[in-house]
Design an enzyme around this catalytic site. Sequence first.
Site, PDB file in Angstrom:
ATOM      1  N   GLU A  49       0.840  -1.214   0.000  1.00  0.00           N
ATOM      2  CA  GLU A  49       0.000   0.000   0.000  1.00  0.00           C
ATOM      3  C   GLU A  49       0.868   1.254   0.000  1.00  0.00           C
ATOM      4  O   GLU A  49       0.737   2.135   0.861  1.00  0.00           O
ATOM      5  CB  GLU A  49      -0.985  -0.026   1.176  1.00  0.00           C
ATOM      6  N   GLU A  79      -4.880  -8.688  -0.506  1.00  0.00           N
ATOM      7  CA  GLU A  79      -5.703  -8.407   0.688  1.00  0.00           C
ATOM      8  C   GLU A  79      -7.147  -8.330   0.235  1.00  0.00           C
ATOM      9  O   GLU A  79      -7.503  -7.490  -0.600  1.00  0.00           O
ATOM     10  CB  GLU A  79      -5.296  -7.095   1.367  1.00  0.00           C
TER      11      GLU A  79
HETATM   12  O1  AHR Z   1      -5.288  -6.006   6.838  1.00  0.00           O
HETATM   13  C1  AHR Z   1      -5.243  -4.853   7.616  1.00  0.00           C
HETATM   14  C2  AHR Z   1      -4.586  -3.692   6.883  1.00  0.00           C
HETATM   15  O2  AHR Z   1      -5.357  -3.313   5.799  1.00  0.00           O
HETATM   16  C3  AHR Z   1      -3.233  -3.956   6.288  1.00  0.00           C
HETATM   17  O3  AHR Z   1      -2.206  -3.828   7.192  1.00  0.00           O
HETATM   18  C4  AHR Z   1      -3.138  -2.899   5.243  1.00  0.00           C
HETATM   19  O4  AHR Z   1      -2.295  -3.269   4.180  1.00  0.00           O
HETATM   20  C5  AHR Z   1      -4.569  -2.671   4.831  1.00  0.00           C
HETATM   21  O5  AHR Z   1      -4.901  -1.342   4.776  1.00  0.00           O
END
Ligand code: AHR
Length: 514
Positions: A194, A317
Amino acid sequence: MVRKYLSVLASMAMAAAAGAQTAEVVVNADQGRDVISRHIYGQFSEHLGRCIYDGLYVGEDSKIPNTKGVRNDVIDALRNIKIPNLRWPGGCFADEYHWMDGIGPKESRAKMVNTHWGGVVEDNSFGTHEFLDMCELLGTEPYICGNVGSGTVEEMSKWVEYMTMDGESPMANLRRSNGREKPWNVKFIAVGNENWGCGGNMFPDVYANHYRRYQTFCRDYGDNHLYKVAGGANVDDYNWTETLMRMIPARMMWGISLHYYVHPGGWDRKGSSTEFDDAEYAVSMKKAMRMDELVTRHSTIIDKYDPDKRVALVVDEWGAWYNSLPGTNPGFLYQQNTLRDALIAGVTLNIFHKHCDRVRMANLAQIVNVLQALILTEGEKMILTPTYHIFDMYKVHHDATMLPTEVRCGTYKAGSTTIDQMSVSSSVDADGVMHISMVNMDLDKDIEVRCSIRGRKATKIAGAQIVTSARINDYNSFDEPEVIDLKAFDGARLKDNVVTLRLPAKSVVTVAVK
Ligand code: AHR
């Protein structure tokens, strides 16, 4: 012909009269081409709340039965679903993690504050050795996320050398002095996380430059070949994908990532993991199905630069993100997991199957005790969530060939949200067994499904499984751990190459057909 049409109409009318809906599914059994990589069943473990400590790792001195500090109950559960890869150490944590703090004697490891997640002290007792040894125990590929945001090229480069260099080198020797003679196999590595946000708030062209530089020094040592993943877009930031694809050639990256979470109440309000009405449920499912649009549109951009599909789209994610359970540290992201989450998992995995020519890896957030977890722990107790049971049911699709599948179904409406009633995907495994996975998203109505197998002779139903429950917000608790379980389903029949079944409201079913 007319008679057959009338009889279909008659059976639809009878089903409707009986409170059920109907759906027509066609599995194109002769059109399989693309493989559903088992890596779309990947998991994510971050130094966040009780994911690592308590969840996976309790330390060798714990009275909780463990192997090298990793909970035996969790190892057994994860081995059962054959998790193919595990992402670590974050997430946002990765871009402030300095791996050298997590090696050597535990008592002399540096402590740090986990500023992203609850401001707790991280004592680094779980570091590179503990993670990679755990991956060996689980039989899973490590997916390392390197630090771009606050790290250096040298730090990332040395980490790769430490983990994977076999011969003589400063980092290989350091590893040996810490007790590990042979290198580990490390397949996947992400260059940051990110980086448009917590990983450094960069513009896409700035990150693309960083990516090119950092990845240059992530070397392949010996037989170890790195699959490098560029930190991709948030949700619908198509400009991010476009910029990276324009600036980074396919030979420099195995994959580009995408992050997308389902927040039924929006980012600010999110919503409760257990208390929601039908309207909020419908919004959750609509948002889950948005993954299809996101993957399609990002893939269209990637196709422009990479028509040969060398670059994988890595959804590293995904999952549902609700409010933390009342009474828990809000920075720990601990939530319950209901039947709704099982349906979200089924729908999302069906979408990944459909796009398996481009989506070749994905990681559910997160594996234990955080967000849409597979497993929850409390001291010595451990429970499997409804989401876990979907991963168990769907493991038959690992590395199977996707069979293009069409569905014609009705809709479900709650509040002002209308969604399709059904989501379906199919595959054929190496033994020639077809698996058809169906999600009925309707909270009230069963669906009479007619599923035609075209292009191949089907000879018998070889079993079926179901995940469902009486209420959509049912969940497993430490007092009642088996409210929702994976059960055998005996309602599927085969006649004239057509599988018929009554698919219960709010359920996920997978049927095996030979
Ligand atoms: O999964 C929780 C968080 O969500 C992670 O650390 C981040 O990459 C995302 O914003």
